[in-house]
Design a protein around this motif. Structure first.
Motif, PDB file in Angstrom:
ATOM      1  N   LEU A 141      -9.124  -6.369   9.520  1.00  0.00           N
ATOM      2  CA  LEU A 141      -7.960  -6.225   8.644  1.00  0.00           C
ATOM      3  C   LEU A 141      -8.345  -5.412   7.413  1.00  0.00           C
ATOM      4  N   LEU A 143      -7.625  -4.555   3.712  1.00  0.00           N
ATOM      5  CA  LEU A 143      -6.916  -5.167   2.589  1.00  0.00           C
ATOM      6  C   LEU A 143      -7.325  -4.467   1.298  1.00  0.00           C
ATOM      7  N   SER A 153      -2.018  -9.907   1.476  1.00  0.00           N
ATOM      8  CA  SER A 153      -2.168 -10.752   2.676  1.00  0.00           C
ATOM      9  C   SER A 153      -1.921  -9.933   3.930  1.00  0.00           C
ATOM     10  N   GLN A 154      -2.560 -10.373   5.020  1.00  0.00           N
ATOM     11  CA  GLN A 154      -2.302  -9.834   6.354  1.00  0.00           C
ATOM     12  C   GLN A 154      -2.511 -10.937   7.379  1.00  0.00           C
ATOM     13  N   THR A 156      -3.568 -12.006  11.559  1.00  0.00           N
ATOM     14  CA  THR A 156      -4.143 -11.711  12.857  1.00  0.00           C
ATOM     15  C   THR A 156      -3.772 -12.849  13.802  1.00  0.00           C
ATOM     16  N   ASN A 196      -3.223 -16.425   8.672  1.00  0.00           N
ATOM     17  CA  ASN A 196      -2.838 -15.711   7.456  1.00  0.00           C
ATOM     18  C   ASN A 196      -4.060 -15.618   6.546  1.00  0.00           C
ATOM     19  N   THR A 198      -5.522 -14.072   2.930  1.00  0.00           N
ATOM     20  CA  THR A 198      -5.113 -13.573   1.618  1.00  0.00           C
ATOM     21  C   THR A 198      -6.338 -13.331   0.750  1.00  0.00           C
TER      22      THR A 198
END
Length: 343
Positions: A141, A143, A153-154, A156, A196, A198
């Motif tokens: 990810l 970020l 935030s992302q 997976t 999630n 962050t």
């Protein structure tokens, strides 16, 4: 008498030549022969490694000598025994391939060299269509926190590929400014869930490379998968591009000066707030690179001009640094690589 002598001499010469030809035709040579050139595991899952054996034979009529096998990647280990075979003898090359944690259709190669005059190198292939028990998508990810932003935030998704219920015990983060939580995609019997992740701004502007390790109920001693997190905390001063690179040929200098595009690189230095900043004291750690700061737009934008005046003898790396009036970024560095090719 002379005729008899000539006949005897001719007979000896012909006999000797024939004997030499016969000896040459009868000279032995080793010959390497494998039982198979491709080891195909097909579809494989629920394992971390696969292992197998290639069998080889000396099908010639002289001593066969083999060198240690050469591997196409560090994920493979291999060894052969014996490395010297008499005619008719056999040996084995055993290998192990580490599959990792990502879904992949893999093909790796092992090169075997010997004194076989007709086939000095044999290439062996290992194939496997691998599906891990725990499939993570995506595995990495990006970020980034722009200046003025304190959180990002992302998501997976992790899936248990055998269809059984997914039971996540815990998520371990590599830094305290990272938080991760599980969001089940269904009921208690669900085989997948969203995670999630962050990040929150912490410390000075910088790049980072971190992890979130995922532990499941059926494997408590080690993570079943890991999410790779990378990006940067952006500061008030931004760079574009963030690195300088030259690719040059290490040849003797010519009388004609090279075109500017070959020797000059530029970096735009910008204030993210739109407020004027001061940039000064640009320096290069690589001899032969001249640097200059050119201000513009009322001190909100600068251009760093780097010129390669001398080609180094070999590939070198270093940086160009400069000072700023921003307290959080008093000194910044631009990585530099000069890649020298020898013709």
């Amino acid at each position: 008498m002379k005729l008899t002598f000539l006949k005897s001499t001719l007979f000896i010469a012909v006999s000797f030549t024939g004997a030499m030809c016969f000896a040459a035709l009868g000279a032995g040579a080793p010959k390497i022969q494998f039982d198979q050139l491709v080891y195909d595991f097909g579809k494989t899952s629920l394992v971390e490694t696969v292992s197998g054996t290639f069998k080889y034979t000396n099908a010639g009529d002289d001593i066969l000598k083999l060198e240690p096998p050469k591997l196409s990647c560090g994920c493979t280990t291999a060894g052969l025994k014996p490395d010297t075979l008499k005619p008719g003898e056999t040996g084995e090359l055993t290998f192990t391939l580490s599959l990792g944690r990502a879904r992949a259709n893999m093909e790796k190669h092992i090169s075997v060299m010997s004194n076989d005059p007709k086939t000095p190198v044999v290439s062996l292939a290992i194939k496997v269509d691998y599906t891990p028990l725990y499939d993570l998508n995506p595995m990495a990810l990006p970020l980034n926190l722009p200046f003025g932003t304190n959180e990002a935030s992302q998501f997976t998704t992790i899936t248990r590929t055998d269809g059984k219920p997914l039971t996540i015990l815990r998520l371990d983060v590599s830094k305290p400014w990272i938080t991760a939580r599980v969001e089940p995609a269904g009921g208690a019997d669900a085989s997948s869930a969203r995670i999630n992740i962050t990040i929150q701004r912490e410390g000075v502007p910088r790049r980072f490379n971190e992890y979130v390790h995922i532990y499941a109920a059926d494997q408590t001693n080690s993570p079943v998968s890991s999410v790779y997190i990378y990006g940067q905390f952006m500061g008030q001063v931004s760079l574009s591009p963030e690195a300088l690179y030259w690719s040059v040929t290490g040849t003797a200098p010519t009388a004609a000066a090279p075109p500017e595009a070959q020797v000059v690189r530029r970096v735009t230095i910008r204030s993210a707030t739109g407020e004027p900043i001061e940039i000064k004291n640009a320096r290069s750690t690589i001899p032969g690179i001249q640097v200059e700061l050119v201000p513009g737009d009322s001190g909100k934008v600068y251009e760093l001009v780097a010129k390669l005046n001398e080609t180094p003898e070999k590939t070198v790396s270093g940086n160009v640094s400069f000072e700023t009036s921003v307290p959080a970024q008093p000194r910044m560095e631009v990585p530099v690589i000069v890649n020298v090719f020898k013709p």
